[in-house]
Structures are given as structure tokens and as C-alpha cells.
Design a protein around this motif. Structure first.
Motif, PDB file in Angstrom:
ATOM      1  N   LEU A  34       0.838  -1.197   0.000  1.00 20.03           N
ATOM      2  CA  LEU A  34       0.000   0.000   0.000  1.00 20.03           C
ATOM      3  C   LEU A  34       0.869   1.241   0.000  1.00 20.03           C
ATOM      4  N   PRO A  35       0.457   2.306  -0.689  1.00 19.17           N
ATOM      5  CA  PRO A  35       1.182   3.562  -0.578  1.00 19.17           C
ATOM      6  C   PRO A  35       1.216   4.007   0.884  1.00 19.17           C
ATOM      7  N   ARG A  36       2.305   4.632   1.300  1.00 25.23           N
ATOM      8  CA  ARG A  36       2.514   4.975   2.703  1.00 25.23           C
ATOM      9  C   ARG A  36       1.389   5.854   3.250  1.00 25.23           C
ATOM     10  N   ASN A  37       0.852   6.791   2.459  1.00 28.70           N
ATOM     11  CA  ASN A  37      -0.226   7.634   2.969  1.00 28.70           C
ATOM     12  C   ASN A  37      -1.478   6.825   3.281  1.00 28.70           C
ATOM     13  N   LEU A  38      -1.747   5.747   2.532  1.00 33.14           N
ATOM     14  CA  LEU A  38      -2.880   4.879   2.834  1.00 33.14           C
ATOM     15  C   LEU A  38      -2.603   4.014   4.056  1.00 33.14           C
ATOM     16  N   GLN A  39      -1.325   3.612   4.230  1.00 34.32           N
ATOM     17  CA  GLN A  39      -0.978   2.824   5.395  1.00 34.32           C
ATOM     18  C   GLN A  39      -1.239   3.626   6.664  1.00 34.32           C
ATOM     19  N   MET A  40      -0.791   4.868   6.702  1.00 37.62           N
ATOM     20  CA  MET A  40      -0.982   5.708   7.873  1.00 37.62           C
ATOM     21  C   MET A  40      -2.464   5.995   8.104  1.00 37.62           C
ATOM     22  N   GLN A  41      -3.187   6.290   7.047  1.00 39.19           N
ATOM     23  CA  GLN A  41      -4.604   6.576   7.169  1.00 39.19           C
ATOM     24  C   GLN A  41      -5.333   5.361   7.738  1.00 39.19           C
ATOM     25  N   SER A  42      -5.017   4.196   7.247  1.00 37.66           N
ATOM     26  CA  SER A  42      -5.660   2.987   7.741  1.00 37.66           C
ATOM     27  C   SER A  42      -5.297   2.736   9.191  1.00 37.66           C
ATOM     28  N   MET A  43      -4.048   2.952   9.556  1.00 36.36           N
ATOM     29  CA  MET A  43      -3.609   2.748  10.926  1.00 36.36           C
ATOM     30  C   MET A  43      -4.330   3.707  11.865  1.00 36.36           C
ATOM     31  N   GLU A  44      -4.435   4.977  11.484  1.00 38.47           N
ATOM     32  CA  GLU A  44      -5.132   5.956  12.320  1.00 38.47           C
ATOM     33  C   GLU A  44      -6.603   5.591  12.477  1.00 38.47           C
ATOM     34  N   GLU A  45      -7.246   5.205  11.378  1.00 34.08           N
ATOM     35  CA  GLU A  45      -8.651   4.804  11.454  1.00 34.08           C
ATOM     36  C   GLU A  45      -8.821   3.580  12.338  1.00 34.08           C
ATOM     37  N   THR A  46      -7.909   2.630  12.194  1.00 34.79           N
ATOM     38  CA  THR A  46      -7.976   1.418  12.995  1.00 34.79           C
ATOM     39  C   THR A  46      -7.817   1.751  14.471  1.00 34.79           C
ATOM     40  N   MET A  47      -6.877   2.596  14.804  1.00 37.73           N
ATOM     41  CA  MET A  47      -6.650   2.951  16.201  1.00 37.73           C
ATOM     42  C   MET A  47      -7.846   3.685  16.792  1.00 37.73           C
ATOM     43  N   ASN A  48      -8.514   4.497  15.988  1.00 38.80           N
ATOM     44  CA  ASN A  48      -9.696   5.201  16.469  1.00 38.80           C
ATOM     45  C   ASN A  48     -10.878   4.260  16.654  1.00 38.80           C
ATOM     46  N   ASP A  49     -10.983   3.251  15.800  1.00 36.13           N
ATOM     47  CA  ASP A  49     -12.122   2.339  15.837  1.00 36.13           C
ATOM     48  C   ASP A  49     -12.000   1.263  16.917  1.00 36.13           C
ATOM     49  N   VAL A  50     -10.800   0.912  17.292  1.00 36.80           N
ATOM     50  CA  VAL A  50     -10.592  -0.158  18.262  1.00 36.80           C
ATOM     51  C   VAL A  50     -10.603   0.442  19.661  1.00 36.80           C
ATOM     52  N   SER A  51     -11.582   0.036  20.465  1.00 36.72           N
ATOM     53  CA  SER A  51     -11.682   0.602  21.802  1.00 36.72           C
ATOM     54  C   SER A  51     -10.719  -0.065  22.771  1.00 36.72           C
ATOM     55  N   ASP A  52     -10.633  -1.389  22.753  1.00 39.39           N
ATOM     56  CA  ASP A  52      -9.757  -2.106  23.670  1.00 39.39           C
ATOM     57  C   ASP A  52      -9.363  -3.431  23.041  1.00 39.39           C
ATOM     58  N   VAL A  53      -8.165  -3.471  22.477  1.00 43.70           N
ATOM     59  CA  VAL A  53      -7.724  -4.680  21.784  1.00 43.70           C
ATOM     60  C   VAL A  53      -7.407  -5.813  22.746  1.00 43.70           C
ATOM     61  N   SER A  54      -7.243  -5.492  24.021  1.00 44.78           N
ATOM     62  CA  SER A  54      -6.933  -6.537  24.988  1.00 44.78           C
ATOM     63  C   SER A  54      -8.195  -7.147  25.600  1.00 44.78           C
ATOM     64  N   ALA A  55      -9.382  -6.663  25.204  1.00 42.78           N
ATOM     65  CA  ALA A  55     -10.626  -7.206  25.742  1.00 42.78           C
ATOM     66  C   ALA A  55     -10.757  -8.659  25.340  1.00 42.78           C
ATOM     67  N   PRO A  56     -11.209  -9.518  26.258  1.00 45.73           N
ATOM     68  CA  PRO A  56     -11.351 -10.938  25.919  1.00 45.73           C
ATOM     69  C   PRO A  56     -12.456 -11.156  24.889  1.00 45.73           C
ATOM     70  N   PHE A  57     -12.269 -12.169  24.067  1.00 40.35           N
ATOM     71  CA  PHE A  57     -13.288 -12.528  23.097  1.00 40.35           C
ATOM     72  C   PHE A  57     -13.258 -14.036  22.906  1.00 40.35           C
ATOM     73  N   ASP A  58     -14.303 -14.554  22.337  1.00 37.45           N
ATOM     74  CA  ASP A  58     -14.444 -15.993  22.143  1.00 37.45           C
ATOM     75  C   ASP A  58     -13.761 -16.384  20.837  1.00 37.45           C
ATOM     76  N   LEU A  59     -12.590 -16.952  20.941  1.00 35.73           N
ATOM     77  CA  LEU A  59     -11.810 -17.328  19.760  1.00 35.73           C
ATOM     78  C   LEU A  59     -12.518 -18.396  18.932  1.00 35.73           C
TER      79      LEU A  59
END
Length: 146
Positions: A34-59
Motif C-alpha cells: 500500500l502507498p505509505r499515505n494509505l498505510q498511515m490513514q488505515s492505521m489511524e482509522e484502525t486505532m480510532n475504531d478499536v476501543s480495547d484490543v486486549s478485551a477478551p473474546f471468544d476465539l
């Protein structure tokens, strides 16, 4: 610096990044092409959308959902059921599968908790209220656009 032809254009490698001599896009090795500007944009969006990545879930539930929706017919059926109620005949006509195949895929979707049924007088209506399936389909569509 090494040069290689890729799709008719020259790609130059400098320090792990690739520069298109014609278009000037920067593509990082770590970004999966991916072009670097899309990588950063996706990373920022992902970080904003994920509330708690350490929250338990049913694998096991996640595994079941991913395996169920990995099949293209079940993926399409889920899209249709999230849109509105459908009958088995609707799936046969829209997707172009026979009755046996439609019923088998619907059974798998019901067992996975994606599909639900409502009985009319002589007809079963299939629908989905699965927030997890809707979120996964949205994520897949977003990834496919990149």
C-alpha cells in the motif's frame, strides 16, 4: 539501488521502500504494497475504531464466523439476509444455486448463529440480525477496496 520492471514501469528500491519512477508512489515493504499515505490513514482509522484490543473474546466463535463466511455462497447469502428477509427460492434465483445447495448453506448459517428463521403460513423466511457478521462483511468490503 536495484531496478525491476513491474507492470510496465520501473520500480527502484531504496532502503526497503519502493519508488515508482513514473508515478512517484512510495510503497513500504512492511505495508503489504500500500502507498505509505494509505498505510498511515488505515492505521489511524484502525486505532480510532478499536476501543480495547486486549478485551477478551471468544476465539472459537470468531473461528466459526470466519470459516462460515469464507464460502462465497454463504457470504452472499449473509449479505442478502442482512438486507431483508429472503426465502430459499429467493436464494436459488438470485445466486443461481439449486434447492439442495441453498438448504445446506442455510443450515450451516443457522448453526453458526448467523441466520434466523421466521415461519409464514407455508414459507420459511431467512434473515440475519448478527452484528458480528455485519461488521465482518463491512470490514471485508473495506479491505477489498484497497
Amino acid at each position: 539501488m536495484k531496478d525491476a520492471s513491474k507492470g510496465g514501469g520501473i520500480i527502484s528500491e531504496r532502503g526497503g521502500d519502493y519508488f515508482s519512477e513514473s508515478g512517484g508512489d512510495i510503497i513500504s515493504e512492511s505495508g503489504g504494497g500500500l502507498p505509505r499515505n494509505l498505510q498511515m490513514q488505515s492505521m489511524e482509522e484502525t486505532m480510532n475504531d478499536v476501543s480495547d484490543v486486549s478485551a477478551p473474546f471468544d476465539l472459537q466463535q470468531a473461528d466459526r464466523l470466519l470459516r462460515t463466511l469464507a464460502h462465497p455462497i454463504r457470504y452472499r447469502m449473509t449479505q442478502l439476509m442482512l438486507d431483508c428477509e429472503r426465502t430459499a427460492v429467493d436464494f436459488q434465483e438470485i445466486i443461481g444455486i439449486n434447492e439442495g445447495a441453498a438448504m445446506q448453506h442455510l443450515r450451516v448459517l443457522k448453526e453458526a448463529g448467523i441466520a434466523e428463521t421466521r415461519r409464514g403460513r407455508q414459507t420459511f423466511y431467512y434473515f440475519s440480525r448478527s452484528a458480528e457478521a455485519a461488521a465482518l462483511l463491512t470490514c471485508i468490503r473495506q479491505i477489498a477496496v484497497l
